[in-house]
Design a protein around this motif. Sequence first.
Motif: not given
Length: 188
Positions: A1-24
């Motif tokens: 469960g912990k591995v899944l949770r941190v993996r999910q956190q990373y997925f959403f954060v990384s996708a958001s940051l990559q989108d912000i950098v791309r848009s920038h």
Amino acid sequence: GKVLRVRQQYFFVSASLQDIVRSHKEIYGDNLDNFAQKHCIQLNDTHPVIGIPELMRILTEENQISWDRAWEITKATFAYTNHTILSEAMEKWDINIFEFLFKDLYKIIQRINEQFINEMSQKGYFRDKIDRLAPIGDGKVQMAFLAIYGSFSVNGVARLHTEIIKNETLSEWYGIWPEKFSSKTNGV
């Protein structure tokens, strides 16, 4: 469960940051020197704090920005809202999870940790205090400490809460960087 949770956190954060950098880059070109002037990312508690090393990865590995300049940009981009007055409730992740899921990201966290240790040593803090506040301690990545170190601003969810974190929960941090702490009320 912990591995899944941190993996999910990373997925959403990384996708958001990559989108912000791309848009920038679409708007301002490949030069990311003005990134922090155009974007402020509020870390709403410790769950998205993995964004600090992830932005460092994006800046240094994908955009070939020097470590020092990337750290300046990162610290000027992130602000942290602490929701927890109980220190034992602050999110911490076993190093093994990070090494298993994100070897490269963990290396960045280790480098941030080493930088913190060196910076605090140069400021004259004793090793026991440095070890207590380091982003990596007791075999864990301490997300609140990583957030405070990697952000330009720290606040609670209300004036009273901010006073509690300044005077109790995060008082040692407040003693180092009082200028980072301010009171903001979240919501309407």
